[in-house]
Design an enzyme around this catalytic site. Structure first.
Site, short mmCIF file in Angstrom:
data_model
loop_
_atom_site.label_atom_id
_atom_site.label_comp_id
_atom_site.label_asym_id
_atom_site.label_seq_id
_atom_site.Cartn_x
_atom_site.Cartn_y
_atom_site.Cartn_z
N LYS A 67 42.33 6.27 12.89
CA LYS A 67 42.77 6.73 11.58
C LYS A 67 44.24 6.00 10.99
O LYS A 67 44.81 4.93 11.36
CB LYS A 67 44.18 7.66 12.91
CG LYS A 67 45.12 8.30 11.54
CD LYS A 67 44.21 9.77 11.37
CE LYS A 67 44.13 10.60 10.22
NZ LYS A 67 43.86 10.49 8.83
N LYS A 91 51.59 2.61 15.52
CA LYS A 91 52.47 3.81 14.74
C LYS A 91 51.98 5.37 14.91
O LYS A 91 52.29 5.86 16.08
CB LYS A 91 51.83 4.12 13.22
CG LYS A 91 52.83 4.63 12.93
CD LYS A 91 52.47 4.88 11.49
CE LYS A 91 52.05 3.74 10.65
NZ LYS A 91 52.29 4.08 9.36
N LYS A 103 42.39 1.18 9.33
CA LYS A 103 42.89 1.18 7.59
C LYS A 103 41.72 0.99 7.06
O LYS A 103 40.87 0.34 7.68
CB LYS A 103 43.87 0.32 7.57
CG LYS A 103 45.07 0.88 6.11
CD LYS A 103 45.98 1.47 6.42
CE LYS A 103 46.65 1.45 5.54
NZ LYS A 103 48.27 2.21 5.90
N THR A 187 55.36 11.67 4.42
CA THR A 187 56.01 10.51 5.34
C THR A 187 57.33 9.93 5.21
O THR A 187 58.29 10.25 6.18
CB THR A 187 55.26 9.12 4.36
OG1 THR A 187 53.84 9.13 4.38
CG2 THR A 187 55.77 7.94 4.67
N ASN A 217 53.96 7.62 -3.65
CA ASN A 217 53.83 8.00 -2.97
C ASN A 217 54.68 8.88 -1.36
O ASN A 217 55.12 9.47 -1.00
CB ASN A 217 51.79 7.50 -2.20
CG ASN A 217 51.29 7.90 -2.78
OD1 ASN A 217 51.23 8.65 -3.69
ND2 ASN A 217 50.14 7.29 -2.19
N SER A 345 48.93 14.53 8.81
CA SER A 345 47.51 14.05 8.96
C SER A 345 46.47 14.74 9.84
O SER A 345 45.75 15.30 9.58
CB SER A 345 47.18 12.66 8.73
OG SER A 345 46.96 11.72 7.35
N1 GLU Z 1 48.66 5.76 5.13
C1 GLU Z 1 49.80 6.20 5.71
C2 GLU Z 1 50.58 5.44 6.62
O1 GLU Z 1 49.97 4.33 6.86
C3 GLU Z 1 49.56 7.66 6.41
C4 GLU Z 1 48.18 7.01 7.79
C5 GLU Z 1 47.47 8.87 7.47
O2 GLU Z 1 47.29 9.85 7.00
O3 GLU Z 1 46.21 8.67 7.96
O4 GLU Z 1 50.68 6.20 7.81
#
Ligand code: GLU
Length: 407
Positions: A67, A91, A103, A187, A217, A345
């Site tokens: 994810k 995370k 990623k 976030t 964002n 998410s």
């Molecule tokens: N890009 C965001 C992060 O760095 C969200 C990732 C997601 O929602 O999967 O945590």
């Protein structure tokens, strides 16, 4: 300067000096399972063909499908995406959600593309990676410079090629395309819940002066959330300039200005200044919400903040962490502070898989309970280990990952 992945490994090494883990586990957790590089052809509006480089790093899936977001940025490369995928692994473990870490990215400045070109590039990314992503395999999302609309194009491309129209392959979609209530602000909202949970423990005043680096964002929603709760936004910046007002910036008026002109520069409700000076403004809460490697050994001593709350991924280098700890400036680490995004998410993914729709109230209640609980846990662990919050967060995440990998 170290690359983000070198910094990530150094953070890993430092945390695992405090609590020991099996050597084989540490070997495995330091390497991604898979790194994929693709060429993305786009027919440009002027009739030429451009080929962009795209990436997906599938770091670890011991706790669930890979994810993590997709970044569109001119400086993005495999090394950066690898670090970001590693941090996603930790995370998701910190938030205790059933997801692994991954990623994606494309080396491109999306601001130079027309909407048609951007759509073609987004669809090309999904087309090229359609076999490796999927609701039970790897679930991408937005990151720097990627939007709900881009997620909708990608979801549509996936549906066309696989017949799976649940939308569960990707999160951060617009509401009309199967997105979740609350995802756009998640976030920043998650960061705020962590701030609330630790505010007293970290000795912060009732009304805090807040500085936010990045008005994208995460940063723009943070500005809104913190000021609505009664705190003062005294300075902020974007990729072009910084703006400050010791009495507090009018966030709504600043949005309007940025929407109309493309930057915070020249906003009448404050003083425009050099964006490199942003980090050194005096404040209670400094919120980096842009890119990696912002707070480093060479500039850390100029910080005048009471705490740092990382909405960006990897904004503080390990050397800077030590300096801040020695000065008594707490750093609420990215893998806790910005975990609200991936948590909501995951709620979106769950709603898509089960064909459900949750209210905003339900989403935020669940988010709040997770963020408060994990923030407390990490704070207490940092006290038990006599260490900083990052090392404590790493230890907790690694313990959860080790259990999952063992099983
Ligand atoms: N890009 C965001 C992060 O760095 C969200 C990732 C997601 O929602 O999967 O945590």
């Amino acid at each position: 300067m170290n690359t983000p992945f070198q910094n990530a490994l150094s953070q890993l090494e430092r945390a695992t000096k405090l609590v020991s883990f099996p050597a084989d586990f540490l070997k495995r957790i330091a390497q991604p399972n898979r790194q994929i590089r693709v060429s993305l052809p786009v027919n440009m509006d002027n009739g030429t063909l451009n080929i962009y480089e795209g990436y997906r790093v599938q770091f670890n899936n011991a706790r669930g499908p890979y994810k993590g977001g997709i970044r569109f940025h001119q400086d993005t490369d495999m090394e950066e995406v690898k670090a970001l995928a590693f941090w996603m692994t930790l995370k998701c473990a910190v938030a205790n959600i059933p997801m692994g870490g991954g990623k994606g990215g494309v080396t491109v400045n999306p601001k130079e593309l027309s909407e048609t070109e951007l759509e073609a590039l987004s669809r090309a990314w999904m087309r090229s990676l359609v076999d490796v992503v999927g609701p039970q395999k790897d679930v991408p999302a937005p990151d720097v410079n990627t939007t709900p609309e881009i997620m909708a194009w990608m979801a549509d491309e996936y549906a066309k090629r696989t017949g799976d129209t649940t939308g569960a392959v990707i999160t951060g979609k617009p509401l009309e395309a199967g997105g979740s209530q609350g995802r756009a602000t998640a976030t920043a909202q998650g960061g705020f819940y962590v701030f609330e949970a630790l505010k007293e423990k970290l000795g912060l005043p009732e009304v805090c002066k807040v500085v936010i680096q990045g008005f994208g964002n995460a940063g723009e929603h943070a500005a809104d959330i913190w000021t609505k709760a009664g705190h003062k936004l005294v300075a902020t910046s974007d990729s072009k300039a910084a703006i400050r007002n010791p009495e507090g910036l009018d966030v709504l008026a600043l949005y309007e200005h940025k929407k109309a002109t493309g930057s915070v520069a020249g906003f009448a409700g404050g003083e425009t200044f050099e964006r490199d000076e942003l980090l050194y403004q005096e404040c209670d809460v400094l919120i980096p919400a842009a890119l990696e490697n912002q707070i480093r050994e060479d500039n850390v001593d100029r910080l005048r903040a009471h705490i740092v709350l990382e909405l960006a991924n990897g904004p503080t280098t390990p050397e800077a962490d030590d300096r801040l700890f020695a000065r008594g400036i707490a750093v609420i680490p990215d893998i806790l502070a910005n975990a609200g995004g991936v948590t909501v998410s995951t709620f979106e993914w769950e709603q898509n898989v089960k064909h459900e729709h949750w209210s905003e109230e339900d989403v935020f209640a669940k988010l709040k309970s997770i963020m408060h609980q994990e923030a407390q846990l990490i704070f207490h662990r940092s006290q038990d280990l006599h260490t900083d919050l990052r090392r404590a967060a790493f230890v907790i995440a690694l313990e959860r990952l080790e259990q999952a990998m063992k099983i």
